[in-house]
Design a protein around this motif. Sequence first.
Motif, PDB file in Angstrom:
ATOM      1  N   GLU A 195       0.813  -1.209   0.059  1.00 29.98           N
ATOM      2  CA  GLU A 195       0.235   0.027   0.096  1.00 29.98           C
ATOM      3  C   GLU A 195       0.837   1.174   0.172  1.00 29.98           C
ATOM      4  OE1 GLU A 195      -2.239  -3.393   1.554  1.00 29.98           O
ATOM      5  OE2 GLU A 195      -0.518  -2.570   2.045  1.00 29.98           O
ATOM      6  N   GLY A 196       2.283   1.047   0.288  1.00 27.64           N
ATOM      7  CA  GLY A 196       2.816   2.199   0.148  1.00 27.64           C
ATOM      8  C   GLY A 196       3.723   2.827   1.403  1.00 27.64           C
ATOM      9  N   PHE A 197       3.293   2.224   2.565  1.00 25.42           N
ATOM     10  CA  PHE A 197       3.959   2.684   3.666  1.00 25.42           C
ATOM     11  C   PHE A 197       5.181   1.732   4.265  1.00 25.42           C
ATOM     12  CE2 PHE A 197       0.545  -0.114   4.953  1.00 25.42           C
ATOM     13  CZ  PHE A 197       1.029  -1.048   6.128  1.00 25.42           C
ATOM     14  N   VAL A 198       5.840   2.247   5.167  1.00 32.28           N
ATOM     15  CA  VAL A 198       7.003   1.317   5.590  1.00 32.28           C
ATOM     16  C   VAL A 198       6.825   1.054   6.867  1.00 32.28           C
ATOM     17  CG1 VAL A 198       9.282   1.333   6.188  1.00 32.28           C
ATOM     18  CG2 VAL A 198       8.494   2.443   4.161  1.00 32.28           C
ATOM     19  N   ILE A 199       6.955  -0.246   7.631  1.00 36.82           N
ATOM     20  CA  ILE A 199       6.701  -0.585   8.973  1.00 36.82           C
ATOM     21  C   ILE A 199       8.101  -1.466   9.319  1.00 36.82           C
ATOM     22  CG2 ILE A 199       5.672  -2.318   8.292  1.00 36.82           C
ATOM     23  CD1 ILE A 199       3.662  -2.232  10.576  1.00 36.82           C
ATOM     24  N   ARG A 200       8.590  -1.381  10.792  1.00 35.27           N
ATOM     25  CA  ARG A 200       9.393  -2.219  11.186  1.00 35.27           C
ATOM     26  C   ARG A 200       9.023  -3.434  11.804  1.00 35.27           C
ATOM     27  NH1 ARG A 200      12.846  -0.126  16.344  1.00 35.27           N
ATOM     28  NH2 ARG A 200      11.032  -1.080  17.402  1.00 35.27           N
ATOM     29  N   GLY A 201       9.604  -4.546  11.515  1.00 36.21           N
ATOM     30  CA  GLY A 201       9.224  -5.677  12.191  1.00 36.21           C
ATOM     31  C   GLY A 201      10.070  -6.482  12.093  1.00 36.21           C
ATOM     32  N   ARG A 202       9.918  -8.164  12.333  1.00 35.13           N
ATOM     33  CA  ARG A 202      10.759  -9.097  12.203  1.00 35.13           C
ATOM     34  C   ARG A 202      10.619 -10.198  11.109  1.00 35.13           C
ATOM     35  NH1 ARG A 202      11.226 -14.046  14.970  1.00 35.13           N
ATOM     36  NH2 ARG A 202       9.313 -13.786  16.033  1.00 35.13           N
ATOM     37  N   VAL A 203      11.347 -10.690  10.460  1.00 27.15           N
ATOM     38  CA  VAL A 203      10.944 -11.587   9.606  1.00 27.15           C
ATOM     39  C   VAL A 203      11.541 -12.937   9.972  1.00 27.15           C
ATOM     40  CG1 VAL A 203      11.409 -12.213   7.262  1.00 27.15           C
ATOM     41  CG2 VAL A 203      11.446 -10.007   7.699  1.00 27.15           C
ATOM     42  N   MET A 204      10.643 -13.907   9.968  1.00 30.05           N
ATOM     43  CA  MET A 204      10.973 -15.191  10.764  1.00 30.05           C
ATOM     44  C   MET A 204      12.017 -16.065   9.639  1.00 30.05           C
ATOM     45  SD  MET A 204       7.281 -16.937  11.975  1.00 30.05           S
ATOM     46  CE  MET A 204       6.665 -16.865  10.537  1.00 30.05           C
ATOM     47  N   GLY A 205      12.836 -16.656  10.116  1.00 30.81           N
ATOM     48  CA  GLY A 205      13.771 -17.393   9.592  1.00 30.81           C
ATOM     49  C   GLY A 205      15.417 -17.114   9.981  1.00 30.81           C
ATOM     50  N   PRO A 206      16.495 -17.525   9.526  1.00 35.21           N
ATOM     51  CA  PRO A 206      17.826 -17.386   9.855  1.00 35.21           C
ATOM     52  C   PRO A 206      17.936 -15.915   9.709  1.00 35.21           C
ATOM     53  CG  PRO A 206      17.700 -18.523   7.690  1.00 35.21           C
ATOM     54  CD  PRO A 206      16.307 -18.816   8.180  1.00 35.21           C
ATOM     55  N   PRO A 207      18.452 -15.221  10.625  1.00 33.85           N
ATOM     56  CA  PRO A 207      18.592 -14.022  10.488  1.00 33.85           C
ATOM     57  C   PRO A 207      19.572 -13.243   9.457  1.00 33.85           C
ATOM     58  CG  PRO A 207      18.777 -14.277  12.739  1.00 33.85           C
ATOM     59  CD  PRO A 207      18.778 -15.626  12.100  1.00 33.85           C
ATOM     60  N   ILE A 208      20.624 -14.138   9.085  1.00 33.08           N
ATOM     61  CA  ILE A 208      21.668 -13.738   8.117  1.00 33.08           C
ATOM     62  C   ILE A 208      21.031 -14.040   6.468  1.00 33.08           C
ATOM     63  CG2 ILE A 208      23.548 -13.885   9.373  1.00 33.08           C
ATOM     64  CD1 ILE A 208      24.200 -16.628   7.818  1.00 33.08           C
ATOM     65  N   GLY A 209      19.910 -14.898   6.720  1.00 35.97           N
ATOM     66  CA  GLY A 209      18.909 -15.127   5.261  1.00 35.97           C
ATOM     67  C   GLY A 209      18.220 -14.245   4.802  1.00 35.97           C
ATOM     68  N   ILE A 210      17.841 -13.174   5.631  1.00 38.81           N
ATOM     69  CA  ILE A 210      16.767 -12.221   5.137  1.00 38.81           C
ATOM     70  C   ILE A 210      17.546 -10.938   4.363  1.00 38.81           C
ATOM     71  CG2 ILE A 210      15.008 -10.467   5.822  1.00 38.81           C
ATOM     72  CD1 ILE A 210      14.871 -13.449   6.607  1.00 38.81           C
ATOM     73  N   HIS A 211      17.198 -10.616   3.240  1.00 43.74           N
ATOM     74  CA  HIS A 211      17.997  -9.641   2.192  1.00 43.74           C
ATOM     75  C   HIS A 211      16.726  -8.710   1.824  1.00 43.74           C
ATOM     76  CE1 HIS A 211      21.451 -12.331   2.340  1.00 43.74           C
ATOM     77  NE2 HIS A 211      20.682 -13.248   2.185  1.00 43.74           N
ATOM     78  N   SER A 212      17.437  -7.462   1.373  1.00 38.82           N
ATOM     79  CA  SER A 212      16.543  -6.412   0.604  1.00 38.82           C
ATOM     80  C   SER A 212      15.997  -7.290  -0.641  1.00 38.82           C
ATOM     81  CB  SER A 212      17.525  -5.294   0.358  1.00 38.82           C
ATOM     82  OG  SER A 212      17.992  -4.655   1.509  1.00 38.82           O
ATOM     83  N   GLY A 213      14.853  -6.977  -0.892  1.00 40.25           N
ATOM     84  CA  GLY A 213      14.122  -7.303  -2.005  1.00 40.25           C
ATOM     85  C   GLY A 213      13.324  -8.392  -1.842  1.00 40.25           C
ATOM     86  N   ASP A 214      13.442  -9.329  -0.771  1.00 42.23           N
ATOM     87  CA  ASP A 214      12.728 -10.434  -0.402  1.00 42.23           C
ATOM     88  C   ASP A 214      11.195 -10.112  -0.014  1.00 42.23           C
ATOM     89  OD1 ASP A 214      15.084 -12.093  -0.417  1.00 42.23           O
ATOM     90  OD2 ASP A 214      15.152 -12.228   1.677  1.00 42.23           O
ATOM     91  N   ARG A 215      10.292 -10.792  -0.755  1.00 37.71           N
ATOM     92  CA  ARG A 215       8.965 -10.671  -0.509  1.00 37.71           C
ATOM     93  C   ARG A 215       8.566 -11.364   0.824  1.00 37.71           C
ATOM     94  NH1 ARG A 215       5.718 -12.298  -5.633  1.00 37.71           N
ATOM     95  NH2 ARG A 215       5.160 -13.702  -4.198  1.00 37.71           N
ATOM     96  N   VAL A 216       7.725 -10.642   1.565  1.00 34.47           N
ATOM     97  CA  VAL A 216       7.143 -11.122   2.703  1.00 34.47           C
ATOM     98  C   VAL A 216       5.613 -10.972   2.920  1.00 34.47           C
ATOM     99  CG1 VAL A 216       9.238 -10.873   4.090  1.00 34.47           C
ATOM    100  CG2 VAL A 216       7.652  -9.006   3.938  1.00 34.47           C
TER     101      VAL A 216
END
Length: 141
Positions: free
Chosen positions: A94-115
């Motif tokens: 929708e166009g807004f930015v939010i801070r949160g946590r992504v499940m999974g290995p912390p070093i496995g989360i990268h910019s551009g990943d869809r969640v």
Amino acid sequence: MYHHSGSFAQQATGSAAGVLDHRPAGRAGEAETILFQRCTWCGTAMYHRLLCPVCQGSDLRTERSEGVGTVRHSTVVHRNTPAARNVSLIEMAEGFVIRGRVMGPPIGIHSGDRVRLSTAKDPVRGEPVFQLVDEPYRAWT
């Protein structure tokens, strides 16, 4: 930091924080949703604001997010926690930015990943928890 004592979002949803809305249990398979504001004058979407950051308008309507977004930035935090965890900035569809946590290995989360917003919520920090939609293609990893 802004602390509200009875905002429109809180009154409309009955949620303690006014930003996460638990849908009725009668709907099978549906998760929590995130409530955000949209400026009625310029149409800018924002998360948990008093005034529009673009036009400074105060006429904001509350809308419900579909819960799909893209990781814009992710970092691994080792402080004040027994295990490493990630903290991510998610740009929602929708166009807004939010801070949160992504499940999974912390070093496995990268910019551009869809969640997608998960049904879980971080019990300690109260931040939204997301899960990866699909495994992204990485040619060199």
